[in-house]
Scaffold this motif. Sequence first.
Motif, PDB file in Angstrom:
ATOM      1  N   MET A  97      -2.272   9.677  -5.713  1.00  0.00           N
ATOM      2  CA  MET A  97      -1.490  10.197  -4.215  1.00  0.00           C
ATOM      3  C   MET A  97      -0.220  10.621  -4.542  1.00  0.00           C
ATOM      4  N   ASN A  98       0.186  12.125  -4.689  1.00  0.00           N
ATOM      5  CA  ASN A  98       1.666  11.958  -3.574  1.00  0.00           C
ATOM      6  C   ASN A  98       2.461  10.889  -4.142  1.00  0.00           C
ATOM      7  N   GLY A  99       2.323  10.406  -5.561  1.00  0.00           N
ATOM      8  CA  GLY A  99       3.339   9.528  -6.603  1.00  0.00           C
ATOM      9  C   GLY A  99       3.018   7.952  -6.182  1.00  0.00           C
ATOM     10  N   TYR A 100       1.448   7.864  -5.006  1.00  0.00           N
ATOM     11  CA  TYR A 100       1.611   6.334  -5.067  1.00  0.00           C
ATOM     12  C   TYR A 100       0.276   6.120  -5.825  1.00  0.00           C
ATOM     13  N   GLU A 101       0.473   4.416  -6.368  1.00  0.00           N
ATOM     14  CA  GLU A 101      -1.345   4.539  -7.117  1.00  0.00           C
ATOM     15  C   GLU A 101      -1.676   4.111  -5.882  1.00  0.00           C
ATOM     16  N   ILE A 102      -3.223   4.919  -6.012  1.00  0.00           N
ATOM     17  CA  ILE A 102      -4.293   4.313  -4.981  1.00  0.00           C
ATOM     18  C   ILE A 102      -5.370   3.419  -5.580  1.00  0.00           C
ATOM     19  N   CYS A 103      -5.508   3.835  -6.617  1.00  0.00           N
ATOM     20  CA  CYS A 103      -6.662   3.159  -7.715  1.00  0.00           C
ATOM     21  C   CYS A 103      -6.206   2.939  -9.207  1.00  0.00           C
ATOM     22  N   SER A 104      -7.380   1.657  -9.007  1.00  0.00           N
ATOM     23  CA  SER A 104      -7.331   1.082 -10.589  1.00  0.00           C
ATOM     24  C   SER A 104      -8.489   0.544 -10.845  1.00  0.00           C
ATOM     25  N   VAL A 146      -9.303  13.385   1.443  1.00  0.00           N
ATOM     26  CA  VAL A 146      -8.009  14.413   1.952  1.00  0.00           C
ATOM     27  C   VAL A 146      -8.793  15.184   3.218  1.00  0.00           C
ATOM     28  N   THR A 147      -9.565  16.025   2.752  1.00  0.00           N
ATOM     29  CA  THR A 147      -9.803  17.725   3.364  1.00  0.00           C
ATOM     30  C   THR A 147     -10.446  17.064   4.352  1.00  0.00           C
ATOM     31  N   GLU A 148     -11.557  16.404   5.377  1.00  0.00           N
ATOM     32  CA  GLU A 148     -12.467  16.450   5.811  1.00  0.00           C
ATOM     33  C   GLU A 148     -11.494  15.232   7.476  1.00  0.00           C
ATOM     34  N   PHE A 149     -11.449  13.387   6.754  1.00  0.00           N
ATOM     35  CA  PHE A 149     -10.593  13.358   7.393  1.00  0.00           C
ATOM     36  C   PHE A 149      -9.662  13.160   8.041  1.00  0.00           C
ATOM     37  N   ALA A 150      -8.761  13.600   6.552  1.00  0.00           N
ATOM     38  CA  ALA A 150      -6.711  14.161   7.028  1.00  0.00           C
ATOM     39  C   ALA A 150      -7.285  15.445   7.169  1.00  0.00           C
ATOM     40  N   GLY A 151      -8.050  16.178   7.342  1.00  0.00           N
ATOM     41  CA  GLY A 151      -7.091  17.394   7.963  1.00  0.00           C
ATOM     42  C   GLY A 151      -6.155  17.998   6.739  1.00  0.00           C
ATOM     43  N   LYS A 152      -6.406  17.179   5.617  1.00  0.00           N
ATOM     44  CA  LYS A 152      -5.409  18.121   4.363  1.00  0.00           C
ATOM     45  C   LYS A 152      -5.711  18.922   3.577  1.00  0.00           C
ATOM     46  N   LYS A 153      -4.635  19.426   2.315  1.00  0.00           N
ATOM     47  CA  LYS A 153      -4.938  20.183   1.788  1.00  0.00           C
ATOM     48  C   LYS A 153      -4.524  19.616   0.367  1.00  0.00           C
ATOM     49  N   LEU A 154      -6.350  19.873  -0.871  1.00  0.00           N
ATOM     50  CA  LEU A 154      -5.719  19.285  -1.973  1.00  0.00           C
ATOM     51  C   LEU A 154      -4.730  20.617  -3.084  1.00  0.00           C
ATOM     52  N   GLU A 196      -2.612   9.115   6.290  1.00  0.00           N
ATOM     53  CA  GLU A 196      -2.057   9.975   8.032  1.00  0.00           C
ATOM     54  C   GLU A 196      -0.407  10.172   8.143  1.00  0.00           C
ATOM     55  N   GLY A 197       0.244  10.106   7.038  1.00  0.00           N
ATOM     56  CA  GLY A 197       1.776  10.828   6.823  1.00  0.00           C
ATOM     57  C   GLY A 197       2.537   9.418   7.625  1.00  0.00           C
ATOM     58  N   ILE A 198       2.253   8.208   7.487  1.00  0.00           N
ATOM     59  CA  ILE A 198       2.337   6.590   7.686  1.00  0.00           C
ATOM     60  C   ILE A 198       3.976   6.803   6.154  1.00  0.00           C
ATOM     61  N   ASP A 257       5.403  18.199   0.086  1.00  0.00           N
ATOM     62  CA  ASP A 257       4.578  19.300   1.356  1.00  0.00           C
ATOM     63  C   ASP A 257       3.621  17.742   1.833  1.00  0.00           C
ATOM     64  N   ASP A 258       4.012  17.318   3.288  1.00  0.00           N
ATOM     65  CA  ASP A 258       3.010  16.270   3.752  1.00  0.00           C
ATOM     66  C   ASP A 258       1.847  16.571   4.218  1.00  0.00           C
ATOM     67  N   ASN A 259       1.753  17.933   3.822  1.00  0.00           N
ATOM     68  CA  ASN A 259      -0.061  18.251   4.392  1.00  0.00           C
ATOM     69  C   ASN A 259      -1.171  18.505   2.913  1.00  0.00           C
ATOM     70  N   ILE A 260       0.044  18.546   2.005  1.00  0.00           N
ATOM     71  CA  ILE A 260      -0.574  18.990   0.177  1.00  0.00           C
ATOM     72  C   ILE A 260      -0.959  17.637  -0.060  1.00  0.00           C
ATOM     73  N   CYS A 261      -1.875  16.630  -0.474  1.00  0.00           N
ATOM     74  CA  CYS A 261      -2.172  16.083  -1.325  1.00  0.00           C
ATOM     75  C   CYS A 261      -2.734  16.247  -2.580  1.00  0.00           C
ATOM     76  N   ALA A 262      -1.595  16.189  -3.596  1.00  0.00           N
ATOM     77  CA  ALA A 262      -1.694  15.807  -5.166  1.00  0.00           C
ATOM     78  C   ALA A 262      -1.870  14.861  -5.977  1.00  0.00           C
ATOM     79  N   LEU A 263      -3.946  15.053  -6.405  1.00  0.00           N
ATOM     80  CA  LEU A 263      -4.423  13.984  -7.349  1.00  0.00           C
ATOM     81  C   LEU A 263      -4.096  14.143  -8.311  1.00  0.00           C
ATOM     82  N   CYS A 264      -4.770  12.639  -9.304  1.00  0.00           N
ATOM     83  CA  CYS A 264      -4.562  12.872 -10.801  1.00  0.00           C
ATOM     84  C   CYS A 264      -5.000  11.645 -11.144  1.00  0.00           C
TER      85      CYS A 264
END
Length: 584
Positions: free
Chosen positions: A474-481, A259-267, A539-541, A415-422
């Motif tokens: 991540m931002n409302g998407y399941e990215i891991c199980s 999130v922070t180093e590769f994508a340059g976004k904020k947590l 990547e915000g796509i 906000d696409d510049n923020i990543c909310a993880l849980c």
Amino acid sequence: MRSLSTDLKTEIGKSVQVSGWVNSRRDHGGLIFIDLRDHQGIIQLFITTDTPDAFKLAETLRDEFVISATGTVRERAPELKNPNIETGDIEIVVDQLELLTKSDPLPVNTHDEGDVSSEEMRLRYRYLDLRRPSMQKTLRRRSEYYKFMRQYMDEHDFIEITTPILANSSPEGARDFLVPSRLHPGQFYALPQAPQQFKQLLMVGGVPRYYQIAPCFRDEDPRADRLYGDFYQLDTEMSFVDDGEVVRTTMEPLIKRLVTEFAGKKLLSEDIPRIPYREAMEKYGTDKPDLRYGLELVDLTDALKNVEFKVFQTPCVKAVRVPGGAQFTRKQIDEFTDLARKNGAGGLAYILYENDTVRSPIAKFLKPEELQSIQELTGAENGDAVFFGADEREKVNKVLGVMRIAFADALGLKDDNICALCWIIDFPFYEWDDGANKLDFGHNPFSLPKGGLKTIRETENKLDIVADQYDMVMNGYEICSGAVRNYSPEIMYEVFGVLGYDKAYVEERFGGMLNAFKFGAPPHAGCAFGIDRMFMVLEGITNIRDIVAFPKNGSGVDLMMNSPSAVDEKQLEEAHLTIIRDDE
């Protein structure tokens, strides 16, 4: 041969050779300018009648012709510099020009500017669509993304191991792609939905930590965030782990760094919350909540249990307070109501709070103290709106979960510049299948139920059993199980027995893994990240097909390669197959 990158600026006064596609040509009589493009960018070629052979050839060039040019790099005059391209300060004065191949007129646009071709045309001519600078950038970024993940996994002592593509059918929750066996008539391989069984067998085999960027195959309907057919996941497993928290704390630094180093976004937060499944469903109406905004579901069931308003005389009444929602127009509210109905609601009751007054079609059916209770429990203030759901609890959660997302979209709260993880944890081990009218696994049988064999045998209501299973969102998407795995044959027999399957069935389906577990299997746990979907979010796509080189369309068809397609009779005969037509 030089690429058209900015390091040409260091070659001023030197002779270079470059190759690429003609991006555009401008003829000024005795002077021709050509913008030459490759995967790195664009450089301007300067061609005059002083080089008659090159000039004569330049007169015949058209867009997308492939050429090679040799010449001297020079700095442009100040008034001729182009700040819109990386190499806008320089140009190449051409001495020699060579035509490598011609091009027919293109059916799709290879520029990011101008009219964008339809997705169907872009996919039919994907090899041309890939020439667009944005697609070139995406492909390079994806390569960097893979390197980033591999570096982290290597640094944390994971061993990269590939697993078979031709495998056995496995209950992963989706339809298998089946492959008929030529050597064994009437039998089939299955393309793996995930390397689940193989990675567990690697743990039995003594591998301490495994990972793989694994191809997976599922016959699921495509969506904007789900590819059809094949996709990739970062698949991991760790031995001697009997607590999912070990996996979570091992892997979440990688996602934070992406999130922070590769994508340059904020947590949104450095501390990633762990939310039990049932709490997520009650609070957000979904097991993949977007935490960039609040809009939590508020339970009003007890507060309104004696209400005379018939719509609220249901097992469950909940509400969502929408700050600033009083600004919604009548049209918007009608659209929200239609969406609620499409998801099973009878309608969508609401209250708008404006200038210390209540505006609502249902206000007249509620007593003053009931209106006051609603406002106090929801925290509604001037300018806010409160929307209600009333029905069976599961349906209310589902409907308001969908509406919560719609409200956030309408108010621009994402906000696409923020990543909310849980992490969503403690998933139900079993669930009720309404269609089949029977109990079934919540996800798959390879997870370990919390409490083990004792819990399975002694829990009267099997729907109360939870698994040490977890998803990352991540931002409302399941990215891991992931999950702590079931590594006990006795527990495996038991969890299938609850569903009515006998030992013979279990041994037939999972004999290889069960036999392995009899020879000293260590406790183990792992997870898999959907790296296509995660890359899309980072990547915000918005369309997952835009981050893959050669995707299928929304109907699962490869328009470029004409796949799926019919095969000849000899191939069918060798595979021991016969096609039965619908009209036969």
